[in-house]
Every structure is written in structure tokens, then in C-alpha cells.
Design an enzyme around this catalytic site. Structure first.
Site, PDB file in Angstrom:
ATOM      1  N   ARG A   2     -58.414  19.479   5.632  1.00  0.00           N
ATOM      2  CA  ARG A   2     -58.455  20.241   6.893  1.00  0.00           C
ATOM      3  C   ARG A   2     -57.988  19.353   8.049  1.00  0.00           C
ATOM      4  O   ARG A   2     -57.311  19.796   8.969  1.00  0.00           O
ATOM      5  CB  ARG A   2     -59.867  20.795   7.159  1.00  0.00           C
ATOM      6  CG  ARG A   2     -59.971  21.461   8.519  1.00  0.00           C
ATOM      7  CD  ARG A   2     -61.141  22.421   8.681  1.00  0.00           C
ATOM      8  NE  ARG A   2     -62.361  22.035   8.040  1.00  0.00           N
ATOM      9  CZ  ARG A   2     -63.174  21.046   8.436  1.00  0.00           C
ATOM     10  NH1 ARG A   2     -62.864  20.324   9.501  1.00  0.00           N
ATOM     11  NH2 ARG A   2     -64.267  20.789   7.773  1.00  0.00           N
TER      12      ARG A   2
ATOM     13  N   TYR B 280     -45.949  41.390  20.953  1.00  0.00           N
ATOM     14  CA  TYR B 280     -46.561  41.698  19.665  1.00  0.00           C
ATOM     15  C   TYR B 280     -47.997  42.202  19.885  1.00  0.00           C
ATOM     16  O   TYR B 280     -48.793  41.566  20.580  1.00  0.00           O
ATOM     17  CB  TYR B 280     -46.541  40.433  18.787  1.00  0.00           C
ATOM     18  CG  TYR B 280     -47.345  40.612  17.534  1.00  0.00           C
ATOM     19  CD1 TYR B 280     -47.069  41.657  16.657  1.00  0.00           C
ATOM     20  CD2 TYR B 280     -48.407  39.766  17.236  1.00  0.00           C
ATOM     21  CE1 TYR B 280     -47.823  41.847  15.522  1.00  0.00           C
ATOM     22  CE2 TYR B 280     -49.157  39.942  16.090  1.00  0.00           C
ATOM     23  CZ  TYR B 280     -48.862  40.993  15.242  1.00  0.00           C
ATOM     24  OH  TYR B 280     -49.619  41.196  14.126  1.00  0.00           O
TER      25      TYR B 280
ATOM     26  N   ASP C 211     -43.320  32.232  23.100  1.00  0.00           N
ATOM     27  CA  ASP C 211     -43.359  32.626  21.689  1.00  0.00           C
ATOM     28  C   ASP C 211     -41.907  32.806  21.250  1.00  0.00           C
ATOM     29  O   ASP C 211     -41.225  33.751  21.657  1.00  0.00           O
ATOM     30  CB  ASP C 211     -44.165  33.932  21.534  1.00  0.00           C
ATOM     31  CG  ASP C 211     -44.310  34.349  20.073  1.00  0.00           C
ATOM     32  OD1 ASP C 211     -43.434  33.989  19.265  1.00  0.00           O
ATOM     33  OD2 ASP C 211     -45.286  35.050  19.745  1.00  0.00           O
TER      34      ASP C 211
ATOM     35  N   LYS D 137     -42.459  34.628   9.781  1.00  0.00           N
ATOM     36  CA  LYS D 137     -41.210  35.369   9.969  1.00  0.00           C
ATOM     37  C   LYS D 137     -40.008  34.521   9.520  1.00  0.00           C
ATOM     38  O   LYS D 137     -39.922  34.200   8.360  1.00  0.00           O
ATOM     39  CB  LYS D 137     -41.119  35.810  11.433  1.00  0.00           C
ATOM     40  CG  LYS D 137     -42.401  36.528  11.929  1.00  0.00           C
ATOM     41  CD  LYS D 137     -42.678  37.766  11.121  1.00  0.00           C
ATOM     42  CE  LYS D 137     -43.806  38.652  11.584  1.00  0.00           C
ATOM     43  NZ  LYS D 137     -45.119  38.086  11.746  1.00  0.00           N
TER      44      LYS D 137
END
Ligand SMILES: Cc1ncc(COP(=O)(O)O)c(C=O)c1O
Length: 384
Positions: free
Chosen positions: A46, A107, A177, A202
Site C-alpha cells: 500500500r 463527468y 482533468d 480510459k
């Protein structure tokens, strides 16, 4: 080194012991300590993992950032960015809400995240591509501007250097973004942004088979905050997804080029089609954001939105397409057709969507790598 070279050699040469050309997958959650108080540099995945580290190092270079961090999704990256920039007020009254000026067409998941989980952020939705509007919005104190370039799904184009100047004049930050264009086309930090953020699900992932996100910061202090949140909140990208992403990045520039070329042909075909009322694609010469985008980006990207003349035709188009899949993502090798009003943007509410023009006639195409003739004939038969 040029972006294309960095991408083609993503992860190569890191494992100097074996000379592995492809970065190995370190599928280990835990690392052995050589002795008390000693570490190999890796303790627990992590916090850090070699495969993810190589990916993040590459991404920081591509983005010209002090640090870039990989998250389990684009929304996890956005969540970390909002946590890093907006501290919850000490008292519970929320009297000290900080203002975020944000693209009104964006979005739907970003809208949902902000509206449900950040009561201490005062969201002020605006057309970030309209300088007059932004000048007015900027007259009152604010902490940050958030813009997508181009916006999802109306493909409006903002002027990053202008937004950067407006933000910095007010000691505020600019977040971009850049999911739709990627580092291949445009580097937000180079143009003046403080933070760039991505849904790597994407184009960066590019094969509709992984979920991932990135946040990159120009400033080392903000980068450290992102890294801290990544470990403390735990929405990290796992080793296998990191490896898949490194593999995908190698072909990003050629995928983008071909997908953009296919998109241009589709946008030109749809323009003037008898069933189509309006086409949204900033790569068309008479599109509103054409010159502004050309000044900032290598290409216009591979998303084309359009509005049908008749709402009754929309369900038929979605049923009839064969090469395009009716599905709600973008950026992969396979072409997709999306109905934003019911899929990606449903959380924004009917009234706002109607005002923006995201209505019962509006469709978004994510154009893939297929032969353009197959895509065009598929649309032809579906629109008939
Ligand atoms: C522009 C943009 N940003 C962020 C996201 C969220 O990314 P993810 O689905 O990887 O969480 C999306 C998802 O569609 C998006 O289109």
C-alpha cells in the site's frame, strides 16, 4: 526525452540485475526486512511497490510533476486531489467553506463525489471555456478552479494558461482533468496547471480491462500530500493493474493517433447527416474551440458527441449498432456509444442536464481502433 520515447520504453531497464526489457510484476504485498531498523525501500505494497513505483516515476516525468501517484480509479484520484487541496474546517459549522469554480458540464461521477462527500467545498459550476463568465466568477474569493479539457460530454475547450493566470492572481490552484487528451497531446502542468488528474481507465489503460487513476502535482508539498493520502486512505493501484498500465502506455501514442484519425472521419461524416442536428468535435475547423484547442493540444482526441434530430430515433440507434457497443466508458480500442443522460451523467439531475443540452437526443461516441469504413457503415445503417 520525447513523450513518445518515454512511453515506448515504459518500465524498461529498471531491473538491472536481469536486464528485463519488460518491467516485472512484483506481485507481493509484503517485504522482508534485512535487519531491525533496515528496509529494502519496500515494506508494504500500500505504501510502495516496485511495479507501481516505476509507473508513477514515468508518469511524473510525462506530466512534468514533482510527484505522480496511481490510484485504484479515476474517482479515487479525484477524491485524493480534493482532500489534498481542501482541509475540512476545524469547527463543524462549515462556516469556512472554500469555493471551487468547476466546469458545469463534467463527468457525472465528479459531480456526485463533490456533492455527497465534500460539504466543506462550495461548488460553483460555470462554463470554464467562457472567459467573461470566468472573469465574473473570479471576482469573488475562491480556492481552486477545476476544468476538464475538453469537457465531458459537450467537448468545450478551456484556455489553460488563462485559467492558470486567473487562479494564481487569486492565490488559488488550477486542477485539470486531462483524461480525454492524455500527456500525448497536452501537458497541463507545462501550460500552467498545478494539478493534473486522470481516469487511467480510459486512454492510458486503453483496452477496457482495468480501472485506474492518476494525480500529479507541480508543487512538491502538494505532491507529498497526495502521496500521504494515497497511503493513508489506501485507494492505491494494485501491482497487477500497475503492470497492465505500464504495458498499455507503451502503445498510447499510436493508439491516440489512430483513434483521433477515425474520430475526425466520423465527425465529418455526421456533420450534415440528415438524422443529425448537431455535432460536437473540437477537431472540426468551424467548431467553437478549434483554434484554442489547436494552440494547446497536438490533436483533438477521439471523443465525438452528437445530437439527433428526433428523440424517438435514439433507442433504435442504440439497438441497431453492431460495431459500436452500447456501453458507458471511453478510450479503449473498441468503439463505444453512450447515452450520457441515463448513463455517465444521471446524477446531475434532469434540470441541469436539459439546460446544458445533454438530453434525450444526445449521444457520445468513444472511437476505437477499428477500420474507419466499418465504423462509418455501422453508423450509416444505425441512423437509417
Ligand atoms: C473525465 C473523467 N474523469 C474522471 C472519471 C472517473 O474515472 P474512473 O471511472 O476511472 O473512476 C471519468 C470516468 O468516466 C471521466 O470521464
Amino acid at each position: 526525452m520525447d513523450t513518445e520515447t518515454l512511453l515506448a520504453q515504459a518500465g524498461s531497464g529498471w531491473d538491472y540485475r536481469t536486464g528485463a526489457v519488460s518491467m516485472p510484476l512484483y506481485q507481493s504485498a509484503v517485504y522482508k526486512h534485512p535487519a531491525l531498523g533496515k528496509s529494502t525501500g519496500y515494506d508494504y505494497t500500500r505504501t510502495s511497490n516496485p511495479t507501481r513505483f516505476v509507473l508513477e516515476e514515468l508518469f511524473a516525468k510525462l506530466e512534468q510533476a514533482s510527484g505522480a501517484y496511481a490510484f485504484s480509479s479515476g474517482l479515487a484520484a479525484l477524491d485524493a486531489v480534493f482532500r489534498a487541496l481542501f482541509q475540512p474546517p476545524d469547527n463543524k459549522s462549515l462556516a469556512k467553506r472554500e469555493r471551487l469554480i468547476i466546469s458545469e458540464d463534467l463527468y457525472g461521477g465528479t459531480f456526485r463525489l463533490l456533492e455527497n462527500f465534500f460539504p466543506h467545498i462550495e461548488t460553483d459550476y460555470a462554463d470554464t471555456s467562457d472567459k467573461k463568465v470566468m472573469e465574473e466568477k473570479g471576482a469573488k474569493p475562491f480556492s481552486a478552479i477545476f476544468a476538464e479539457i475538453p469537457t465531458n460530454p459537450l467537448l468545450k475547450v478551456c484556455d489553460i494558461p488563462y485559467l492558470s493566470a486567473l487562479a494564481h492572481k487569486n492565490s488559488a490552484k488550477l486542477i485539470i482533468d486531462n483524461t480525454f487528451l492524455t500527456s500525448v497531446n497536452l501537458c497541463p502542468i507545462e501550460l500552467g496547471a498545478d494539478i493534473s488528474v486522470y481516469s487511467a481507465t480510459k486512454y492510458l489503460g486503453g483496452h477496457n480491462d482495468l480501472l485506474a487513476g492518476f494525480a500529479a502535482a507541480k508543487d512538491a508539498v502538494v505532491a507529498e500530500k497526495l502521496k500521504y493520502i494515497q497511503n493513508a486512505a489506501g485507494a492505491v493501484l494494485n501491482p497487477f493493474e500497475s503492470w497492465l498500465l505500464l504495458r498499455s502506455l507503451k502503445s498510447l501514442s499510436v493508439r491516440m493517433e489512430r483513434q483521433t484519425e477515425n474520430s475526425r472521419k466520423i465527425a465529418e461524416y455526421l456533420t450534415g447527416h440528415t438524422a443529425v442536428a448537431k455535432v460536437y468535435y473540437p477537431g472540426l475547423k468551424d467548431a467553437p474551440g478549434y483554434s484554442l484547442l489547436a494552440a494547446q493540444s497536438k490533436s483533438a482526441g477521439a471523443i465525438v458527441s452528437f445530437e439527433l434530430k428526433r428523440a424517438e430515433a435514439l433507442p433504435k440507434v442504440l439497438e441497431k449498432v453492431k460495431v459500436f457497443s452500447f456501453a458507458e466508458s471511453l478510450g479503449g480500442t473498441e468503439s463505444l456509444i453512450t447515452f450520457p443522460k441515463l448513463q455517465t451523467h444521471a446524477d446531475m439531475g434532469e434540470e441541469l442536464l436539459e439546460k446544458l443540452g445533454i438530453n434525450d437526443r444526445f449521444l457520445r461516441l468513444s472511437v476505437g481502433l477499428e477500420a474507419s469504413d466499418d465504423l462509418l457503415s455501422d453508423l450509416e445503417q444505425a441512423l437509417r
